[in-house]
Enzyme design. Structure first.
Site, PDB file in Angstrom:
ATOM      1  N   GLU A 147       0.821  -1.207   0.000  1.00 57.78           N
ATOM      2  CA  GLU A 147       0.000   0.000   0.000  1.00 57.78           C
ATOM      3  C   GLU A 147       0.864   1.271   0.000  1.00 57.78           C
ATOM      4  O   GLU A 147       0.542   2.255  -0.664  1.00 57.78           O
ATOM      5  CB  GLU A 147      -0.916  -0.020   1.233  1.00 57.78           C
ATOM      6  CG  GLU A 147      -2.056   0.952   1.127  1.00 57.78           C
ATOM      7  CD  GLU A 147      -3.225   0.611   2.051  1.00 57.78           C
ATOM      8  OE1 GLU A 147      -3.135  -0.384   2.791  1.00 57.78           O
ATOM      9  OE2 GLU A 147      -4.214   1.340   2.012  1.00 57.78           O
ATOM     10  N   GLU A 150       2.242   1.777  -3.381  1.00 59.29           N
ATOM     11  CA  GLU A 150       1.201   2.322  -4.251  1.00 59.29           C
ATOM     12  C   GLU A 150       1.011   3.824  -4.011  1.00 59.29           C
ATOM     13  O   GLU A 150       0.867   4.596  -4.966  1.00 59.29           O
ATOM     14  CB  GLU A 150      -0.105   1.573  -3.966  1.00 59.29           C
ATOM     15  CG  GLU A 150      -1.231   1.966  -4.896  1.00 59.29           C
ATOM     16  CD  GLU A 150      -2.540   1.259  -4.552  1.00 59.29           C
ATOM     17  OE1 GLU A 150      -2.511   0.252  -3.808  1.00 59.29           O
ATOM     18  OE2 GLU A 150      -3.585   1.720  -5.038  1.00 59.29           O
ATOM     19  N   CYS A 168      -8.248  -1.948   3.736  1.00 54.88           N
ATOM     20  CA  CYS A 168      -8.224  -3.093   4.668  1.00 54.88           C
ATOM     21  C   CYS A 168      -9.586  -3.443   5.224  1.00 54.88           C
ATOM     22  O   CYS A 168      -9.755  -4.509   5.795  1.00 54.88           O
ATOM     23  CB  CYS A 168      -7.334  -2.826   5.863  1.00 54.88           C
ATOM     24  SG  CYS A 168      -6.076  -1.689   5.584  1.00 54.88           S
ATOM     25  N   SER A 188      -7.110   1.806  -2.578  1.00 50.78           N
ATOM     26  CA  SER A 188      -5.862   1.075  -2.811  1.00 50.78           C
ATOM     27  C   SER A 188      -6.186  -0.317  -3.342  1.00 50.78           C
ATOM     28  O   SER A 188      -7.107  -0.984  -2.850  1.00 50.78           O
ATOM     29  CB  SER A 188      -5.092   0.952  -1.487  1.00 50.78           C
ATOM     30  OG  SER A 188      -4.097  -0.021  -1.612  1.00 50.78           O
ATOM     31  N   LYS A 227     -15.376  -9.853   7.324  1.00 52.02           N
ATOM     32  CA  LYS A 227     -14.377 -10.759   6.724  1.00 52.02           C
ATOM     33  C   LYS A 227     -15.033 -12.042   6.244  1.00 52.02           C
ATOM     34  O   LYS A 227     -14.514 -12.733   5.372  1.00 52.02           O
ATOM     35  CB  LYS A 227     -13.277 -11.092   7.744  1.00 52.02           C
ATOM     36  CG  LYS A 227     -12.479  -9.885   8.214  1.00 52.02           C
ATOM     37  CD  LYS A 227     -11.519  -9.392   7.169  1.00 52.02           C
ATOM     38  CE  LYS A 227     -10.800  -8.135   7.626  1.00 52.02           C
ATOM     39  NZ  LYS A 227     -10.143  -7.427   6.536  1.00 52.02           N
ATOM     40  N   GLU A 230     -15.817 -11.084   2.953  1.00 52.33           N
ATOM     41  CA  GLU A 230     -14.626 -10.828   2.133  1.00 52.33           C
ATOM     42  C   GLU A 230     -13.972 -12.116   1.621  1.00 52.33           C
ATOM     43  O   GLU A 230     -13.611 -12.210   0.449  1.00 52.33           O
ATOM     44  CB  GLU A 230     -13.600 -10.028   2.953  1.00 52.33           C
ATOM     45  CG  GLU A 230     -12.384  -9.609   2.120  1.00 52.33           C
ATOM     46  CD  GLU A 230     -11.269  -9.007   2.969  1.00 52.33           C
ATOM     47  OE1 GLU A 230     -11.133  -9.380   4.150  1.00 52.33           O
ATOM     48  OE2 GLU A 230     -10.513  -8.182   2.436  1.00 52.33           O
ATOM     49  N   GLU A 235     -12.688 -13.057  -6.140  1.00 47.71           N
ATOM     50  CA  GLU A 235     -11.265 -12.940  -6.477  1.00 47.71           C
ATOM     51  C   GLU A 235     -10.332 -13.458  -5.383  1.00 47.71           C
ATOM     52  O   GLU A 235      -9.112 -13.480  -5.579  1.00 47.71           O
ATOM     53  CB  GLU A 235     -10.931 -11.484  -6.817  1.00 47.71           C
ATOM     54  CG  GLU A 235     -11.094 -10.485  -5.681  1.00 47.71           C
ATOM     55  CD  GLU A 235     -12.511  -9.948  -5.502  1.00 47.71           C
ATOM     56  OE1 GLU A 235     -13.466 -10.579  -5.991  1.00 47.71           O
ATOM     57  OE2 GLU A 235     -12.665  -8.910  -4.836  1.00 47.71           O
ATOM     58  N   CYS A 381     -10.959  -1.811  14.056  1.00 48.10           N
ATOM     59  CA  CYS A 381     -11.339  -3.224  14.232  1.00 48.10           C
ATOM     60  C   CYS A 381     -11.479  -3.616  15.699  1.00 48.10           C
ATOM     61  O   CYS A 381     -12.179  -4.583  16.003  1.00 48.10           O
ATOM     62  CB  CYS A 381     -10.314  -4.127  13.565  1.00 48.10           C
ATOM     63  SG  CYS A 381     -10.171  -3.806  11.812  1.00 48.10           S
TER      64      CYS A 381
HETATM   65  S1  SF4 Z   1     -13.815  -4.978  12.121  1.00 48.24           S
HETATM   66 FE1  SF4 Z   1     -14.941  -3.262  11.326  1.00 48.24          FE
HETATM   67  S2  SF4 Z   1     -13.363  -1.785  10.818  1.00 48.24           S
HETATM   68 FE2  SF4 Z   1     -12.355  -3.747  11.016  1.00 48.24          FE
HETATM   69  S3  SF4 Z   1     -12.307  -4.551   8.961  1.00 48.24           S
HETATM   70 FE3  SF4 Z   1     -14.130  -5.352   9.942  1.00 48.24          FE
HETATM   71  S4  SF4 Z   1     -15.733  -3.951   9.371  1.00 48.24           S
HETATM   72 FE4  SF4 Z   1     -13.818  -2.932   8.955  1.00 48.24          FE
END
Ligand code: SF4
Ligand SMILES: Cc1cc2nc3c(=O)[nH]c(=O)nc-3n(C[C@H](O)[C@H](O)[C@H](O)COP(=O)(O)O)c2cc1C
Ligand code: SF4
Ligand code: SF4
Length: 919
Positions: A147, A150, A168, A188, A227, A230, A235, A381
């Site tokens: 990052e 970049e 992130c 990014s 996540k 995610e 991909e 987080c």
């Molecule tokens: S815990 Fe919250 S701030 Fe951290 S990556 Fe997940 S959604 Fe985003």
């Protein structure tokens, strides 16, 4: 008709949401999930189910689960699948843990928020059957390498647009993909740490360790529900492509901190007795930069450390490693850096609602930043949707404890920069080549999808201004947002709809309100109190007092201050009725004295979406006066900050010591209204009027206005002067104070009174005579003096200080040019009431006066000397004549002394006031 139930109360959740689920049996329809999703998270207010084909839009942040009081919303559990994988001998189960898990997990086992339990966490995972435990912080370092490279490229080569947004946070990324797909080039392309950890485990780690990648089950342990979405993005299958194994995912499961705790409890693991364990060696080492990824501002700080190195070839000095301007919990924090001679402007936002402000500035071309970190969850987080629910809702105190633990760990680490991590050097040497290399680009970078079509034909809507009606349960205080049916019962205490207070029902609230229109969209929602005997435990208020609060009904609704506890019911009713079916958006607190702030907590409870607008000192005082969690509600303002409420633009002007240190006033530049806090106030109830020009103010209220000024803010003249100087630069059509009438006419006359008062210049030429007398002899001398002064045409006003309240006399002292104090000697001092008055007067900083004393005593009169001494600390006090000294009673031969005092007064008064000074 929607397949989702209770959408007027709850946020709808799709059955196939990969991150969260709702257990209907546990839902009490409290509305907390909807409030957070439409408020702090913002997503819920930007789409309409009718347009999306009844499909909820969700960025999977899990904040609704965090606020759900009953646990009806949880993350979608994956740990049962992981358990199965562990039992499968053919599988190699590898856990990777995110930075924030180690400062949250302990709370599930009754440890203090922020307790650092990394060793026990690793040990716990091994006890559950992990084959390897790796640190996602390693990949946080990897993310920074990519990052930062970049960013340097964007700044130097200008190939991609600025600002560069961090990537992130998958919830943030999904928000942009859905609502602002045109901004995708700003994000990014570097994957998140978990996005990088997955392929690195299944390629590099597998190869180095000689493990068949097809056997690996990679489990991310995270604070994050997003996540779960995610890792399922299309991909995220680099390993599949590299090994030619169809269907292989880079990361197979995500379990949250809460899930891990649940699993440990189910397995009866005694967390406290676990012996600390270390991560496995490969991919188990990280720098301090990786550690602070868990908190808001941490990614930025980590990136700056490496960007600086990439640009200069040197590390930041130890002192500069801690980037203070981006630390803390303010909504948006920024700093201007100079990296190798290049100015780099950075900003950090947490919460999508805050990030949206930066998005708006990018769209309008006004964004001044080069690099912006956005984390969807408040605090980053550490406040993720999968963290332990130590408090519901989570307080900033908890968030700060977790953040502090990460910063503390970083500060103690020998390695603080991602590029210094030997493991990172090794992974590039042995696998990825160098940052930005083709293989790194393929494995560690990604692209983003346009999800705007999910919003349907209406696209992005803004439901901010169409807030649902709200009702408060009278017995338990539960707030219900949304329509109420005939059969509705309180989900908390079970009472029927009849016990809910709200305008719709025409019961109590709404029918008994008493408000006054100030302008078309500004309503007075204050209240009068005529039963109060003594204001602030010292000032008599025979005509009562008004507590003013104003409600601005703009596109956003804004409440200015509250009222005293004594009239809180009337006030709340006024606010409720005026808002009608609208919600309160902003609650401005200008002054924390309880006669204006007593109802702060109730307002915030009753209007859970309202942002508390105040300055830092006010926030500090709120915390001192109250015990509720204020940080998550606050919108801090600094001197000169503005708030756009639609048609109106509010400017915040600090006015410290215009009564208390925290005071600020607010200027509405649209209607040119000054909300002046305690300034320009007045004792006395409003008696049906609202404007000063509706009453005979000079005759009926001016004395009370003076008494109010002198006693409340009289001591702080220089500060009032400062505020008047600031106000003189503004065009003011109306003044709305917190007590007394609103001024819309003859403003200059009233302001000129303030100029007199705050500069301690007398308002009138004449004599104020205050006497204290036990047996009446001193009083008689004072009467004779007054009578002879009047004979000369000199105005007088007399007070018996043992009878009239000190506040009245102090007020008169501020009015008149000449002050006479006549007092008996009492126990070798000044008579008690006179002594108290003089102390108070001196404390109010009286200046620029001509003072005389008359003393009396039977055996040793010397109170006059003491009266003069009192004024030692006061500026510009003149004593043109020695005191008259009486022994028990005034004698005939002393009348000449009275006449001499009259002459001394005449000599110092202008002709127009009966004096001898020619004008
Ligand atoms: S815990 Fe919250 S701030 Fe951290 S990556 Fe997940 S959604 Fe985003
Ligand atoms: C409790 C008390 C204390 C007094 N102390 C003094 C004193 O210290 N010195 C003095 O000269 N007279 C003292 N006096 C007497 C009065 O000051 C004196 O009688 C005076 O003339 C009263 O004036 P008046 O008639 O205006 O009350 C005291 C009187 C009282 C009641
Ligand atoms: S209990 Fe409240 S927060 Fe939880 S799902 Fe139901 S309405 Fe939402
Ligand atoms: S996970 Fe986040 S975006 Fe989805 S419903 Fe809950 S609060 Fe809203």
């Amino acid at each position: 008709m929607s397949k989702h139930q209770f959408t007027d109360q709850r946020i709808p959740i799709d059955e196939d949401n990969p991150a969260i689920v709702r257990n209907e049996d546990q839902c009490i329809k409290c509305g907390a999930c909807r409030r957070v999703c439409e408020g702090e998270v913002a997503v819920g207010r930007f789409y309409d189910l009718k347009s999306t084909g009844d499909c909820p839009i969700c960025i999977n942040c899990g904040q609704c689960a965090n606020v759900c009081p009953t646990g009806a919303i949880t993350e979608r559990y994956e740990y049962p699948e992981v358990k199965k994988a562990i039992l499968n001998e053919g599988k190699v189960v590898i856990f990777s843990t995110s930075p924030s898990v180690r400062v949250g997990l302990g709370e599930s086992f009754s440890l203090e928020p922020g307790t650092f339990v990394e060793g026990k966490m690793v040990a716990a995972l091994r006890q559950l059957g992990a084959d390897f435990v790796l640190d996602t912080n390693f990949s946080a370092d990897l993310t920074i390498m990519e990052e930062a490279m970049e960013l340097v490229k964007r700044i130097t080569e200008k190939a991609d647009p600025l600002p560069q947004f961090t990537s992130c946070c998958p919830a943030w990324v999904k928000f942009v993909e859905t609502f602002y797909p045109d901004l995708r080039p700003h994000i990014s392309s570097a994957k998140s740490p978990i996005g990088m950890q997955g392929p690195t485990v299944k390629t590099y780690f597998a190869k180095q360790m000689g493990i068949d990648p097809s056997k690996i089950v990679h489990v991310a342990v995270t604070p994050c529900t997003a996540k779960k979405f995610e890792i399922r993005r299309e991909e995220m299958n680099v390993a599949s492509k590299e090994h030619g194994i169809p269907g292989m995912r880079d990361t197979d499961y995500v379990i949250t901190t809460r899930e891990l705790a649940k699993w440990l409890e189910e397995n009866s693991v005694d967390f406290h007795s676990l012996q600390d364990s270390d991560y496995d060696k490969l991919m188990g080492t990280a720098s301090g930069a990786g550690v602070i990824f868990g908190n808001t501002g941490g990614v930025m700080e980590a990136a700056v450390r490496t960007t600086y190195y990439l640009a200069t070839g040197q590390n930041l000095s130890d002192d500069s490693l801690n980037l203070q301007p981006v630390r803390g919990m303010e909504d948006i924090r920024s700093a201007n850096l100079n990296i190798a001679g290049v100015p780099v402007r950075i900003a950090v936002a947490h919460g999508i609602d805050n990030a949206k402000k930066i998005i708006d500035s990018v769209i309008s071309g006004k964004c001044e930043y080069d690099f912006v970190e956005v984390m969807s969850c408040r605090g980053g987080c550490i406040g993720g949707g999968g963290q332990p629910k130590t408090e519901v809702p989570m307080s900033d105190k908890v968030r700060k404890s977790r953040i502090e633990a990460l910063y503390s760990k970083d500060s103690r680490m020998p390695l603080r920069c991602s590029h210094d991590n030997p493991e990172i050097k090794a992974v590039y040497e042995n696998h990825y080549g160098k940052p930005g290399s083709p293989i790194a680009a393929q494995s560690l970078h990604t692209h983003y999808i346009d999800r705007n079509a999910d919003l349907g034909p209406e696209g992005m809507v803004d439901k901010s201004f169409v807030s649902p009606p709200k009702y408060r349960c009278a017995p338990c205080g539960h707030i219900h947002a949304g329509a109420i049916s005939e059969k509705f019962t309180c989900p908390v205490c079970g009472v029927s709809k009849d016990d809910f207070i709200g305008r719709k029902f025409g019961n109590k609230r709404g029918t008994m309100s008493c408000t006054k229109k100030v302008t078309d969209d500004l309503i007075w929602v204050g209240a009068n109190d005529r039963r109060l005997g003594i204001f602030e435990s010292v000032y008599s208020v025979p005509n009562g007092v008004s507590y003013n609060s104003y409600l601005l009904m703009d596109e956003k609704t804004v409440l200015m201050d509250t009222v005293d506890r004594a009239v809180q019911d009337k006030f709340l009713e006024n606010v409720d009725t005026t808002l009608g079916e609208r919600d309160l958006d902003y609650f401005v607190v200008q002054h924390m004295e309880p006669d204006h702030s007593a109802v702060t907590k109730q307002v915030l409870q009753q209007y859970p979406n309202a942002k508390l607008v105040c300055n830092e000192t006010i926030l500090q005082y709120i915390k001192q006066f109250f015990d509720f969690e204020a940080d998550s509600r606050v919108h801090l303002v600094k001197e000169g900050d503005t708030l756009n409420t639609g048609k109106h633009l509010l400017h915040f002007v600090f006015a410290p010591m215009v009564h208390w240190p925290e005071v600020m006033v607010t200027y509405d530049s649209t209607d040119k209204i000054l909300f002046s806090a305690d300034g320009f106030g007045c004792f006395g109830a409003l008696n049906g009027a609202i404007f000063a020009d509706e009453v005979d103010f000079a005759k009926d209220y001016m004395d009370e206005a003076r008494r109010y000024y002198t006693n409340i803010v009289g001591k702080y003249g220089p500060y009032v002067e400062e505020l008047l100087a600031k106000a003189s630069t503004l065009e003011i059509n109306m003044i709305c104070p917190l007590h007394g009438f609103v001024w819309r006419k003859d403003l200059c006359d009233f302001i000129s009174k303030y100029v007199h008062w705050c500069t301690y210049e007398p308002e009138e030429q004449g004599v104020m005579i205050a006497y204290a007398s036990v047996y009446g002899n001193t009083e008689q001398a004072a009467e004779i003096l007054a009578s002879r002064l009047r004979d000369k045409g000199i105005k007088t006003q007399m007070f018996d200080v043992s009878f009239t309240a000190g506040s009245d006399i102090i007020s008169a002292c501020f009015k008149w040019s000449h002050l006479v104090f006549a007092t008996t000697t009492y126990n070798s001092g000044i008579f008690v009431t006179m002594d108290a008055l003089l102390n108070d007067l001196v404390a109010h900083n009286i200046q620029n006066r001509t003072v005389f004393a008359i003393e009396n005593g039977t055996w040793s009169p010397f109170s006059g000397e003491l009266v003069y001494k009192k004024f030692d600390q006061c500026k510009n006090i003149r004593f043109p004549k020695n005191m008259i000294s009486i022994k028990s009673s005034l004698k005939l031969e002393q009348l000449s002394e009275i006449d001499a005092m009259v002459e001394a007064i005449r000599d110092t008064l202008p002709e127009s006031a009966g004096g001898a000074i020619k004008e």
